[in-house]
Scaffold this active site. Structure first.
Site, PDB file in Angstrom:
ATOM      1  N   SER A   9       0.740  -1.183   0.087  1.00 15.89           N
ATOM      2  CA  SER A   9      -0.128  -0.001  -0.005  1.00 15.89           C
ATOM      3  C   SER A   9       0.887   1.206   0.050  1.00 15.89           C
ATOM      4  O   SER A   9       1.686   1.389   0.886  1.00 15.89           O
ATOM      5  CB  SER A   9      -1.085   0.031   1.397  1.00 15.89           C
ATOM      6  OG  SER A   9      -1.286   1.311   1.451  1.00 15.89           O
ATOM      7  N   HIS A  34      -1.086  -1.085  -4.213  1.00 17.10           N
ATOM      8  CA  HIS A  34      -2.663  -0.720  -3.505  1.00 17.10           C
ATOM      9  C   HIS A  34      -2.763   0.837  -3.347  1.00 17.10           C
ATOM     10  O   HIS A  34      -1.722   1.317  -2.665  1.00 17.10           O
ATOM     11  CB  HIS A  34      -2.709  -1.480  -2.234  1.00 17.10           C
ATOM     12  CG  HIS A  34      -4.175  -1.285  -1.465  1.00 17.10           C
ATOM     13  ND1 HIS A  34      -4.930  -2.034  -1.819  1.00 17.10           N
ATOM     14  CD2 HIS A  34      -4.419  -0.569  -0.351  1.00 17.10           C
ATOM     15  CE1 HIS A  34      -6.057  -1.698  -0.902  1.00 17.10           C
ATOM     16  NE2 HIS A  34      -5.660  -0.722  -0.207  1.00 17.10           N
ATOM     17  N   ASP A  36      -4.629   3.785  -1.624  1.00 20.05           N
ATOM     18  CA  ASP A  36      -5.509   4.005  -0.677  1.00 20.05           C
ATOM     19  C   ASP A  36      -6.088   5.594  -0.985  1.00 20.05           C
ATOM     20  O   ASP A  36      -5.308   6.396  -0.750  1.00 20.05           O
ATOM     21  CB  ASP A  36      -5.127   4.046   0.832  1.00 20.05           C
ATOM     22  CG  ASP A  36      -4.989   2.431   1.165  1.00 20.05           C
ATOM     23  OD1 ASP A  36      -3.826   2.359   1.508  1.00 20.05           O
ATOM     24  OD2 ASP A  36      -5.831   1.894   0.922  1.00 20.05           O
ATOM     25  N   HIS A  67      -8.499   1.471  -3.787  1.00 23.13           N
ATOM     26  CA  HIS A  67      -9.351   1.457  -2.763  1.00 23.13           C
ATOM     27  C   HIS A  67      -9.902   2.746  -2.120  1.00 23.13           C
ATOM     28  O   HIS A  67      -9.235   3.650  -1.694  1.00 23.13           O
ATOM     29  CB  HIS A  67      -8.501   0.690  -1.554  1.00 23.13           C
ATOM     30  CG  HIS A  67      -9.188   0.616  -0.234  1.00 23.13           C
ATOM     31  ND1 HIS A  67      -8.564   0.239   0.991  1.00 23.13           N
ATOM     32  CD2 HIS A  67     -10.706   0.590   0.243  1.00 23.13           C
ATOM     33  CE1 HIS A  67      -9.509   0.468   1.793  1.00 23.13           C
ATOM     34  NE2 HIS A  67     -10.655   0.553   1.676  1.00 23.13           N
ATOM     35  N   MET A  69     -12.018   4.965  -0.035  1.00 22.77           N
ATOM     36  CA  MET A  69     -12.518   5.292   1.326  1.00 22.77           C
ATOM     37  C   MET A  69     -13.185   6.504   1.228  1.00 22.77           C
ATOM     38  O   MET A  69     -12.518   7.729   1.644  1.00 22.77           O
ATOM     39  CB  MET A  69     -11.345   5.229   2.462  1.00 22.77           C
ATOM     40  CG  MET A  69     -11.136   3.478   2.539  1.00 22.77           C
ATOM     41  SD  MET A  69      -9.276   3.596   3.343  1.00 22.77           S
ATOM     42  CE  MET A  69      -8.259   3.665   1.946  1.00 22.77           C
ATOM     43  N   MET A 138     -11.798  -5.274   5.677  1.00 23.18           N
ATOM     44  CA  MET A 138     -10.955  -4.390   6.313  1.00 23.18           C
ATOM     45  C   MET A 138     -10.655  -5.224   7.603  1.00 23.18           C
ATOM     46  O   MET A 138     -11.553  -5.507   8.319  1.00 23.18           O
ATOM     47  CB  MET A 138     -11.388  -3.005   6.578  1.00 23.18           C
ATOM     48  CG  MET A 138     -11.491  -2.235   5.382  1.00 23.18           C
ATOM     49  SD  MET A 138     -10.013  -1.751   4.454  1.00 23.18           S
ATOM     50  CE  MET A 138      -9.012  -1.062   6.044  1.00 23.18           C
ATOM     51  N   GLY A 143      -8.407   4.199   7.603  1.00 25.08           N
ATOM     52  CA  GLY A 143      -7.760   5.628   7.702  1.00 25.08           C
ATOM     53  C   GLY A 143      -6.503   5.932   7.970  1.00 25.08           C
ATOM     54  O   GLY A 143      -5.922   6.867   7.547  1.00 25.08           O
ATOM     55  N   PHE A 144      -5.735   4.912   8.778  1.00 22.96           N
ATOM     56  CA  PHE A 144      -4.357   4.744   8.795  1.00 22.96           C
ATOM     57  C   PHE A 144      -3.656   3.644   8.756  1.00 22.96           C
ATOM     58  O   PHE A 144      -4.236   2.742   8.937  1.00 22.96           O
ATOM     59  CB  PHE A 144      -4.198   5.224  10.292  1.00 22.96           C
ATOM     60  CG  PHE A 144      -4.892   6.529  10.552  1.00 22.96           C
ATOM     61  CD1 PHE A 144      -6.315   6.603  11.139  1.00 22.96           C
ATOM     62  CD2 PHE A 144      -4.264   7.859  10.228  1.00 22.96           C
ATOM     63  CE1 PHE A 144      -6.948   8.043  11.326  1.00 22.96           C
ATOM     64  CE2 PHE A 144      -5.040   9.288  10.429  1.00 22.96           C
ATOM     65  CZ  PHE A 144      -6.290   9.047  10.945  1.00 22.96           C
ATOM     66  N   GLY A 146      -0.298   0.907   9.895  1.00 20.42           N
ATOM     67  CA  GLY A 146       0.377   0.722  11.001  1.00 20.42           C
ATOM     68  C   GLY A 146      -0.303   0.297  12.124  1.00 20.42           C
ATOM     69  O   GLY A 146       0.076   0.339  13.380  1.00 20.42           O
ATOM     70  N   ASP A 176      -6.850  -6.276   4.500  1.00 22.18           N
ATOM     71  CA  ASP A 176      -6.270  -4.883   4.494  1.00 22.18           C
ATOM     72  C   ASP A 176      -6.154  -4.345   5.805  1.00 22.18           C
ATOM     73  O   ASP A 176      -7.362  -3.952   6.320  1.00 22.18           O
ATOM     74  CB  ASP A 176      -7.140  -4.158   3.659  1.00 22.18           C
ATOM     75  CG  ASP A 176      -6.251  -2.628   3.312  1.00 22.18           C
ATOM     76  OD1 ASP A 176      -7.028  -1.887   2.584  1.00 22.18           O
ATOM     77  OD2 ASP A 176      -5.183  -2.445   3.774  1.00 22.18           O
ATOM     78  N   GLY A 178      -2.924  -4.299   9.077  1.00 20.70           N
ATOM     79  CA  GLY A 178      -2.099  -4.842  10.033  1.00 20.70           C
ATOM     80  C   GLY A 178      -1.712  -6.285   9.663  1.00 20.70           C
ATOM     81  O   GLY A 178      -1.407  -7.112  10.393  1.00 20.70           O
TER      82      GLY A 178
HETATM   83  C1  DX5 Z   1      -6.155   1.781   5.887  1.00 16.16           C
HETATM   84  C2  DX5 Z   1      -5.692   1.335   4.566  1.00 16.16           C
HETATM   85  C3  DX5 Z   1      -4.631   0.244   4.259  1.00 16.16           C
HETATM   86  C4  DX5 Z   1      -3.226   0.415   5.127  1.00 16.16           C
HETATM   87  C5  DX5 Z   1      -2.712  -0.868   5.230  1.00 16.16           C
HETATM   88  O1  DX5 Z   1      -7.167   2.305   5.880  1.00 16.16           O
HETATM   89  O2  DX5 Z   1      -6.684   0.891   3.685  1.00 16.16           O
HETATM   90  O3  DX5 Z   1      -4.523  -0.186   2.975  1.00 16.16           O
HETATM   91  O4  DX5 Z   1      -2.509   1.421   4.262  1.00 16.16           O
HETATM   92  O5  DX5 Z   1      -1.416  -0.391   6.029  1.00 16.16           O
HETATM   93  P1  DX5 Z   1      -0.799  -1.415   7.273  1.00 16.16           P
HETATM   94  O6  DX5 Z   1      -0.457  -2.813   6.436  1.00 16.16           O
HETATM   95  O7  DX5 Z   1       0.403  -0.561   7.644  1.00 16.16           O
HETATM   96  O8  DX5 Z   1      -1.921  -1.857   8.341  1.00 16.16           O
HETATM   97 ZN    ZN Z   2      -6.773   0.172   1.752  1.00 15.10          ZN
END
Ligand code: DX5
Ligand code: ZN
Length: 229
Positions: A9, A34, A36, A67, A69, A138, A143-144, A146, A176, A178
């Site tokens: 991503s 990917h 976002d 993706h 959002m 998900m 939204g973030f 890590g 998607d 963690g």
């Molecule tokens: C979060 C995104 C993910 C995110 C995954 O809302 O949709 O794609 O970038 O990042 P990690 O793998 O660090 O959780």
């Molecule tokens: Zn994503």
């Protein structure tokens, strides 16, 4: 689905060097990019729009897994289709007429996907499953990057896998949020065949080794699951 798709991503990349991030993905033999797309409304974060995707499109042939959002995803599917998206996934929580939007995406020559956040049950997408090419589960609240994977989302994924088998459907199952070395095996055993990896890829000393680790864990987890099924 015997082969794992590894989709790093860009959210975890250095936004000031997106071309470098693409080159790193290619060198690391990842499969898809990917992207976002966050609008600051559906999720409390902002990323980029169709122009970024179009500019990146000229720099790689890797498939783009977009993706969305965003609220009102209807307004963005055509610009991202024109920008070169190969897969376009929107959130079922963000629209009323999801079936119409899936059909619209396909009519633009792009493969449609739908996504559900952790609190959304599978029942919300049952009617849509025959019409999509991808379901993105998900495993964190979007939204973030890590964040830590929510284990109950893997149980939901295992039920989705069963539903796909029971109805002889062919959509891919993507996880998607963690996803990393501590859970690649569990993710594979849940039935997923696409791993989106953000921080696990871009914070790795050797990202190519991270991709290999995901593939190896998938092969083991997948074999284990097939033995048990
Ligand atoms: C979060 C995104 C993910 C995110 C995954 O809302 O949709 O794609 O970038 O990042 P990690 O793998 O660090 O959780
Ligand atoms: Zn994503």
């Amino acid at each position: 689905m015997e082969e794992l798709i590894v989709a790093p991503s860009l959210l975890s990349a250095d936004f000031a060097d997106m071309a470098g991030a693409l080159a790193l993905m290619e060198r690391s033999k990842a499969d898809w990019v990917h992207l976002d797309v966050m609008d600051g409304r559906f999720v409390p974060n902002l990323t980029f729009g169709p122009k970024m995707a179009a500019d990146l499109r000229r720099r790689t042939k890797m498939p783009f897994d977009v993706h969305l959002m965003t609220v009102e995803p209807e307004s963005l599917v055509e610009p991202f289709a024109k920008a070169g998206a190969n897969f376009l996934t929107f959130h079922v929580e963000a629209t009323v007429h999801a079936h119409r939007l899936v059909e619209r995406i396909r009519s633009l020559g792009v493969r449609p996907g739908i996504s559900i956040v952790p609190s959304t049950p599978l029942s919300a997408i049952e009617e849509l499953l025959p019409f999509v090419d991808l379901v993105l589960v998900m495993t964190v609240d979007p939204g973030f990057g890590g964040q830590s994977l929510i284990p109950s989302c893997l149980e939901k994924t295992a039920r989705l896998f069963e539903e796909r088998r029971r109805r002889a459907l062919s959509f891919r199952i993507s996880l998607d949020g963690g996803v990393n070395r501590t859970n690649y095996g569990e993710c594979a055993r849940s039935g997923a065949d696409i791993f989106v990896i953000g921080s696990a890829f871009f914070s790795a000393e050797k990202p190519e080794k991270e991709v290999l680790a995901a593939r190896e864990a998938f092969a083991l987890g997948h074999a284990d699951k097939s033995r048990r099924d």
